[in-house]
Design an enzyme around this catalytic site. Structure first.
Site, mmCIF file in Angstrom:
data_model
loop_
_atom_site.group_PDB
_atom_site.id
_atom_site.type_symbol
_atom_site.label_atom_id
_atom_site.label_comp_id
_atom_site.label_asym_id
_atom_site.label_seq_id
_atom_site.Cartn_x
_atom_site.Cartn_y
_atom_site.Cartn_z
ATOM 1 N N ASN A 1 113.453 -30.704 66.800
ATOM 2 C CA ASN A 1 113.926 -31.291 67.939
ATOM 3 C C ASN A 1 112.849 -31.948 68.854
ATOM 4 O O ASN A 1 113.019 -32.990 69.487
ATOM 5 C CB ASN A 1 114.643 -30.279 68.858
ATOM 6 C CG ASN A 1 113.864 -29.186 69.312
ATOM 7 O OD1 ASN A 1 112.993 -28.893 68.575
ATOM 8 N ND2 ASN A 1 114.655 -28.359 70.257
ATOM 9 N N TYR A 2 111.666 -31.560 68.870
ATOM 10 C CA TYR A 2 110.626 -32.128 69.267
ATOM 11 C C TYR A 2 109.397 -32.096 68.347
ATOM 12 O O TYR A 2 108.459 -31.610 68.419
ATOM 13 C CB TYR A 2 109.919 -31.374 70.572
ATOM 14 C CG TYR A 2 111.038 -31.562 71.568
ATOM 15 C CD1 TYR A 2 110.878 -32.462 72.553
ATOM 16 C CD2 TYR A 2 112.302 -30.788 71.789
ATOM 17 C CE1 TYR A 2 111.811 -32.635 73.669
ATOM 18 C CE2 TYR A 2 112.954 -30.995 72.710
ATOM 19 C CZ TYR A 2 112.815 -32.290 73.861
ATOM 20 O OH TYR A 2 113.749 -32.285 74.706
ATOM 21 N N GLU B 1 108.244 -18.790 69.344
ATOM 22 C CA GLU B 1 109.333 -19.475 70.440
ATOM 23 C C GLU B 1 110.441 -19.424 69.781
ATOM 24 O O GLU B 1 110.647 -20.382 68.971
ATOM 25 C CB GLU B 1 108.405 -20.920 70.898
ATOM 26 C CG GLU B 1 109.348 -21.575 71.572
ATOM 27 C CD GLU B 1 108.951 -23.040 72.185
ATOM 28 O OE1 GLU B 1 109.773 -23.786 72.474
ATOM 29 O OE2 GLU B 1 107.865 -23.105 71.871
ATOM 30 N N CYS C 1 115.924 -25.331 72.989
ATOM 31 C CA CYS C 1 116.115 -23.871 73.248
ATOM 32 C C CYS C 1 116.290 -23.886 74.684
ATOM 33 O O CYS C 1 116.721 -22.744 75.027
ATOM 34 C CB CYS C 1 114.951 -23.238 72.590
ATOM 35 S SG CYS C 1 113.112 -23.699 73.337
ATOM 36 N N GLU D 1 124.173 -19.102 70.725
ATOM 37 C CA GLU D 1 123.412 -20.225 71.124
ATOM 38 C C GLU D 1 124.001 -21.539 70.209
ATOM 39 O O GLU D 1 123.782 -21.667 68.765
ATOM 40 C CB GLU D 1 121.871 -20.271 70.647
ATOM 41 C CG GLU D 1 121.197 -21.392 71.070
ATOM 42 C CD GLU D 1 119.626 -21.260 70.805
ATOM 43 O OE1 GLU D 1 118.875 -22.153 71.433
ATOM 44 O OE2 GLU D 1 119.185 -20.646 69.786
#
Length: 459
Positions: free
Chosen positions: A139-140, A235, A269, A362
């Site tokens: 995502n990044y 993370e 997240c 999530e």
């Protein structure tokens, strides 16, 4: 290289690149090259390492449009956000370079404690761990990769970099920019391939001295178990609540909740993933959120839309299942629940309860449940029942009440009157429970990639 994987755009079938599918033997060679290069890099003066990082940042700024376009196509982020990610990453690298020059050892006197000796002094130095394995998410693909690589390099480590399968081309371009500096080429190694083929091989290789990983909780837990005695920083996932008390500024809360929940289609997240609202204001808040959600732009990255297709159909199927489950159990559809392939329109659900999967799981997609709460203590209880503990937001005009609730929340960070989000990049970034292990943020990341070594003077 025997095999390659074609890279397709998220929003279509355009092929715009390819990546090697490396074998274990090829990956092993990369690790050995990094290990052999680390000694020389670790003995390089810190200011020289910092100069190279500054050069890297400049290269990224020069290539921001090129790399941003690849990020947009590869992971479905709108172009403006993709370019912004590259620029932000350059700033992160510059700060890391400067912070690395401020990491000093210390001098300890032996007589500072009872039973000590005035004839002893200890020089405490910080040494690199060796070879750091950096595993980044889709995502990044540039920012979250550089947030691992830059601290590792400034502290004298070599790096083996394994990006997520989607996002790997963006990561490769970032490494190519790094290799245009004076960094010794073997110090950074790019590896790509099927996780089933090279994943366990990487995390259990005897020449890997530390692992820093961003991704799913399930994968992070598996890495932690397999890494055994080497340091690990993880993370992982989140289920960040926005807690809205009855005295909150509802316009402010709605603005931050919508931005926090739906930007980049909720694929973060730190996205707001549930709203815990006082029952007395829940209806009004729901209406304000609805108005803002229905004004969100939906479409392709090329349209610069806020909500774009999810990373793949599997992700969209998962989000749709959460929506269908909630509606089948009595949740109210406020807006949304429309899908075109793996483009899921922003969806808002009200009257969600703890029997519904969307209250706990999530989604990593553009669906937001509102859970109505009666008592202040219930906010804390429901928040802490989650397996995750990344961040939380509290919306209220009462600072003391916010502080009282914050101290009871089992999360790494609490935002007051603002959305949950990562950064600024030099702030500590912490996940409690199944949201992570260890602390990140530029200084914390550098410290996690070094060890203390004592030289004791006997006078």
């Amino acid at each position: 290289m025997k095999n390659e994987k074609k890279v397709y755009s998220v929003s279509g079938n355009e092929v715009f690149g390819s990546l090697p599918l490396m074998s274990q033997e090829e990956v092993g060679d990369k690790i050995h090259q990094a290990s052999a290069a680390q000694g020389s890099w670790g003995s390089t003066e810190v200011y020289k390492r910092a100069e190279i990082l500054h050069e890297w940042a400049e290269q990224l700024v020069k290539k921001q449009d090129q790399i941003g376009e690849v990020i947009s196509k590869e992971v479905g982020k709108n172009l403006a956000s993709a370019v912004k990610e590259v620029v932000r990453t350059a700033d992160l690298i510059r700060y890391t370079a400067e912070e690395g020059c401020r990491i000093h050892g210390e001098l300890l006197k032996g007589d500072s404690s009872k039973g000590g000796s005035s004839n002893k002094m200890a020089m405490v130095e910080q040494e690199p761990l060796g070879v750091v394995l950096a595993i980044s998410p889709f995502n990044y693909p540039v920012n979250l990769a550089a947030s691992k690589i830059a601290p590792a390099l400034i502290s004298g480590n070599a790096v083996v970099f394994k990006p997520a399968s989607q996002g790997a081309l963006s990561g490769k371009l970032m490494i190519e920019a790094l290799l245009e500096t004076d960094l010794p080429s073997d110090t950074i190694q790019f590896v790509s391939g099927k996780g089933s083929e090279i994943g366990d091989f990487l995390v259990t290789h005897p020449n890997i001295d530390m692992i820093t990983f961003t991704g799913s909780t399930e994968t992070g837990q598996a890495i932690s178990q397999k890494a055994k005695m080497i340091p690990v920083v993880l993370e992982l996932g989140g289920k960040d609540p926005a807690i809205v008390l009855e005295d909150a500024d509802l316009d402010l809360a709605a603005e931050h909740i919508v931005s926090g929940a739906y930007s980049y289609s909720g694929q973060r997240c730190t996205a707001i993933k549930r709203v815990l609202a006082s029952d007395t204001i829940a209806h009004d808040l729901s209406e304000k959120i609805k108005q803002k959600v229905e004004n969100l732009s939906v479409g392709t990255p090329e349209d610069n839309a806020t909500v774009t297709p999810l990373i793949n159909n599997e992700a969209a199927d998962f989000v749709q299942d959460l929506i269908d489950d909630a509606l089948s159990k009595g949740a109210e559809l406020v807006t949304g629940n429309r899908r075109e392939d793996h483009l899921v329109y922003p969806t808002l659900l009200d009257h969600v309860n703890s029997d519904m999967k969307v209250a706990w799981e999530e989604p990593f997609g553009p669906v937001l449940p509102i859970i109505r709460i009666n008592e202040t203590e219930d906010f804390v209880s429901l928040s802490n029942q989650s397996q995750y503990g990344l961040q939380a937001s509290i919306f209220t005009k009462d600072v003391q009440k916010a502080r009282d609730i914050a101290t009871k929340l089992d999360v790494g960070s609490v935002q007051m009157n603002a959305k949950t989000e990562r950064g600024p990049d030099h702030f500590p970034f912490i996940g409690a429970k199944n949201s992570g292990l260890g602390s990140q943020g530029i200084r914390r990341s550098i410290e996690s990639m070094t060890r203390d070594k004592l030289f004791i003077l006997n006078l």
